[in-house]
Each structure stands twice: as C-alpha cells, then as structure tokens.
Design a protein around this motif. Structure first.
Motif, PDB file in Angstrom:
ATOM      1  N   TYR A   4       0.856  -1.189   0.000  1.00  0.00           N
ATOM      2  CA  TYR A   4       0.000   0.000   0.000  1.00  0.00           C
ATOM      3  C   TYR A   4       0.887   1.232   0.000  1.00  0.00           C
ATOM      4  CZ  TYR A   4      -3.527  -3.397   0.891  1.00  0.00           C
ATOM      5  OH  TYR A   4      -4.347  -4.489   0.748  1.00  0.00           O
ATOM      6  N   LEU A   5       0.631   2.105  -0.956  1.00  0.00           N
ATOM      7  CA  LEU A   5       1.362   3.358  -1.048  1.00  0.00           C
ATOM      8  C   LEU A   5       0.611   4.396  -0.218  1.00  0.00           C
ATOM      9  CD1 LEU A   5       3.703   4.925  -2.291  1.00  0.00           C
ATOM     10  CD2 LEU A   5       2.188   5.481  -4.202  1.00  0.00           C
ATOM     11  N   VAL A   6       1.275   4.928   0.779  1.00  0.00           N
ATOM     12  CA  VAL A   6       0.687   5.931   1.660  1.00  0.00           C
ATOM     13  C   VAL A   6       1.282   7.279   1.262  1.00  0.00           C
ATOM     14  CG1 VAL A   6       0.333   6.648   4.046  1.00  0.00           C
ATOM     15  CG2 VAL A   6       0.512   4.196   3.494  1.00  0.00           C
ATOM     16  N   LEU A   7       0.442   8.150   0.706  1.00  0.00           N
ATOM     17  CA  LEU A   7       0.870   9.485   0.275  1.00  0.00           C
ATOM     18  C   LEU A   7       0.463  10.503   1.319  1.00  0.00           C
ATOM     19  CD1 LEU A   7      -0.196   9.333  -3.466  1.00  0.00           C
ATOM     20  CD2 LEU A   7       2.108   9.147  -2.548  1.00  0.00           C
ATOM     21  N   MET A   8       1.390  11.378   1.672  1.00  0.00           N
ATOM     22  CA  MET A   8       1.157  12.381   2.710  1.00  0.00           C
ATOM     23  C   MET A   8       1.529  13.763   2.176  1.00  0.00           C
ATOM     24  SD  MET A   8       2.882  10.215   5.803  1.00  0.00           S
ATOM     25  CE  MET A   8       2.516  11.516   6.951  1.00  0.00           C
ATOM     26  N   ILE A   9       0.572  14.669   2.181  1.00  0.00           N
ATOM     27  CA  ILE A   9       0.811  16.048   1.742  1.00  0.00           C
ATOM     28  C   ILE A   9       0.605  16.965   2.944  1.00  0.00           C
ATOM     29  CG2 ILE A   9       0.075  17.891   0.177  1.00  0.00           C
ATOM     30  CD1 ILE A   9       1.370  15.454  -1.232  1.00  0.00           C
ATOM     31  N   ARG A  10       1.602  17.793   3.190  1.00  0.00           N
ATOM     32  CA  ARG A  10       1.545  18.699   4.355  1.00  0.00           C
ATOM     33  C   ARG A  10       0.430  19.724   4.200  1.00  0.00           C
ATOM     34  NH1 ARG A  10       6.962  19.798   7.189  1.00  0.00           N
ATOM     35  NH2 ARG A  10       8.085  17.874   6.788  1.00  0.00           N
ATOM     36  N   GLY A  72      -3.591  15.458  12.258  1.00  0.00           N
ATOM     37  CA  GLY A  72      -4.335  16.189  11.236  1.00  0.00           C
ATOM     38  C   GLY A  72      -3.478  17.145  10.426  1.00  0.00           C
ATOM     39  N   GLY A  73      -2.158  17.033  10.544  1.00  0.00           N
ATOM     40  CA  GLY A  73      -1.260  17.956   9.850  1.00  0.00           C
ATOM     41  C   GLY A  73      -0.971  17.613   8.402  1.00  0.00           C
ATOM     42  N   TRP A  74      -1.473  16.469   7.931  1.00  0.00           N
ATOM     43  CA  TRP A  74      -1.234  16.033   6.564  1.00  0.00           C
ATOM     44  C   TRP A  74      -2.533  15.527   5.954  1.00  0.00           C
ATOM     45  CZ3 TRP A  74       2.345  15.279  10.368  1.00  0.00           C
ATOM     46  CH2 TRP A  74       3.687  15.567  10.094  1.00  0.00           C
ATOM     47  N   ASP A  75      -2.655  15.675   4.648  1.00  0.00           N
ATOM     48  CA  ASP A  75      -3.690  14.962   3.901  1.00  0.00           C
ATOM     49  C   ASP A  75      -3.066  13.621   3.536  1.00  0.00           C
ATOM     50  OD1 ASP A  75      -5.725  16.944   3.797  1.00  0.00           O
ATOM     51  OD2 ASP A  75      -4.617  17.992   2.233  1.00  0.00           O
ATOM     52  N   ILE A  76      -3.693  12.533   3.957  1.00  0.00           N
ATOM     53  CA  ILE A  76      -3.116  11.204   3.780  1.00  0.00           C
ATOM     54  C   ILE A  76      -4.071  10.333   2.974  1.00  0.00           C
ATOM     55  CG2 ILE A  76      -2.257   9.142   4.956  1.00  0.00           C
ATOM     56  CD1 ILE A  76      -1.626  10.947   7.371  1.00  0.00           C
ATOM     57  N   THR A  77      -3.534   9.687   1.957  1.00  0.00           N
ATOM     58  CA  THR A  77      -4.314   8.731   1.176  1.00  0.00           C
ATOM     59  C   THR A  77      -3.559   7.406   1.124  1.00  0.00           C
ATOM     60  OG1 THR A  77      -3.347   9.508  -0.902  1.00  0.00           O
ATOM     61  CG2 THR A  77      -5.460  10.470  -0.258  1.00  0.00           C
ATOM     62  N   VAL A  78      -4.313   6.329   1.058  1.00  0.00           N
ATOM     63  CA  VAL A  78      -3.745   4.981   1.023  1.00  0.00           C
ATOM     64  C   VAL A  78      -4.251   4.305  -0.251  1.00  0.00           C
ATOM     65  CG1 VAL A  78      -3.571   2.770   2.220  1.00  0.00           C
ATOM     66  CG2 VAL A  78      -3.794   4.886   3.552  1.00  0.00           C
ATOM     67  N   HIS A  79      -3.313   3.763  -1.023  1.00  0.00           N
ATOM     68  CA  HIS A  79      -3.648   3.114  -2.294  1.00  0.00           C
ATOM     69  C   HIS A  79      -3.007   1.739  -2.337  1.00  0.00           C
ATOM     70  CE1 HIS A  79      -4.941   7.004  -3.945  1.00  0.00           C
ATOM     71  NE2 HIS A  79      -3.894   7.483  -3.297  1.00  0.00           N
ATOM     72  N   GLU A  80      -3.785   0.711  -2.685  1.00  0.00           N
ATOM     73  CA  GLU A  80      -3.175  -0.582  -2.919  1.00  0.00           C
ATOM     74  C   GLU A  80      -2.320  -0.459  -4.175  1.00  0.00           C
ATOM     75  OE1 GLU A  80      -4.061  -5.353  -3.210  1.00  0.00           O
ATOM     76  OE2 GLU A  80      -5.760  -3.977  -3.126  1.00  0.00           O
ATOM     77  N   TRP A  81      -1.064  -0.892  -4.072  1.00  0.00           N
ATOM     78  CA  TRP A  81      -0.139  -0.717  -5.171  1.00  0.00           C
ATOM     79  C   TRP A  81       0.270  -2.091  -5.685  1.00  0.00           C
ATOM     80  CZ3 TRP A  81       5.419   1.687  -4.919  1.00  0.00           C
ATOM     81  CH2 TRP A  81       5.791   2.116  -6.185  1.00  0.00           C
ATOM     82  N   GLN A  82      -0.055  -2.351  -6.916  1.00  0.00           N
ATOM     83  CA  GLN A  82       0.251  -3.636  -7.526  1.00  0.00           C
ATOM     84  C   GLN A  82       1.528  -3.529  -8.352  1.00  0.00           C
ATOM     85  OE1 GLN A  82      -3.469  -4.350  -9.523  1.00  0.00           O
ATOM     86  NE2 GLN A  82      -4.397  -5.168  -7.665  1.00  0.00           N
ATOM     87  N   ALA A  83       2.590  -3.145  -7.668  1.00  0.00           N
ATOM     88  CA  ALA A  83       3.899  -2.979  -8.324  1.00  0.00           C
ATOM     89  C   ALA A  83       4.528  -4.337  -8.552  1.00  0.00           C
ATOM     90  CB  ALA A  83       4.798  -2.116  -7.455  1.00  0.00           C
ATOM     91  N   HIS A  84       5.355  -4.421  -9.578  1.00  0.00           N
ATOM     92  CA  HIS A  84       6.064  -5.667  -9.896  1.00  0.00           C
ATOM     93  C   HIS A  84       7.546  -5.441  -9.899  1.00  0.00           C
ATOM     94  CE1 HIS A  84       2.301  -7.543 -11.037  1.00  0.00           C
ATOM     95  NE2 HIS A  84       2.001  -6.413 -11.655  1.00  0.00           N
TER      96      HIS A  84
END
Length: 84
Positions: A4-10, A72-84
C-alpha cells in the motif's frame, strides 16, 4: 501481504513537533517488516511510504495509528499498489 502506497501532503499549520513522532512510528513499522520504503519529497510538500499489510482495512488501521494522521497535519491517502 499486499503493498500500500501511503501518500502524505503537508497542510498549512502543520506542527513540526509531530515529525519526530511520525518518524519514530515509521521506525517501529520498519522493525516489524511492514515498511519497504519511506521518504520525503524534495520540495518538502510531504512524503510517502510503502506499507505491507494483509488488506486495505489493515493498512488503514495502521495508518490511523500514525501520529501524522492523528495530528491532522497532513492529507493522507492509502492506495493498494500492484507494483512488480
């Protein structure tokens, strides 16, 4: 386990005191074998980490324990990442 790719934007007004707590949390996950990669973006706008979890529900549970999420200091999204 899946990745899972966890992206965090301040967000404006981020409390810099939370950053060391977030990094300590990532170190704990790394010791558990849950983190493959992590790091900040070169423009200091945020960062990302690659999390290993059984499913999206577990990934979200782990991310919700992150002091970065709790603060609450970041906008955080979680994406399942099907990397190879």
């Amino acid at each position: 386990m899946n990745r899972y790719l966890v992206l965090m934007i301040r967000r404006p007004g981020l409390d810099p005191a939370v950053v060391p707590l977030h990094l300590a949390f990532l170190d704990e996950l790394r010791e558990e074998g849950r983190i493959e990669l992590s790091g900040g973006f070169s423009d200091a706008s945020g960062g990302a980490y690659l999390l290993r979890a059984v499913d999206l529900a577990e990934a979200n549970t782990l991310v919700h324990r992150d002091p970065a999420h709790i603060s609450g200091g970041w906008d955080i999204t979680v994406h399942e990442w099907q990397a190879h």
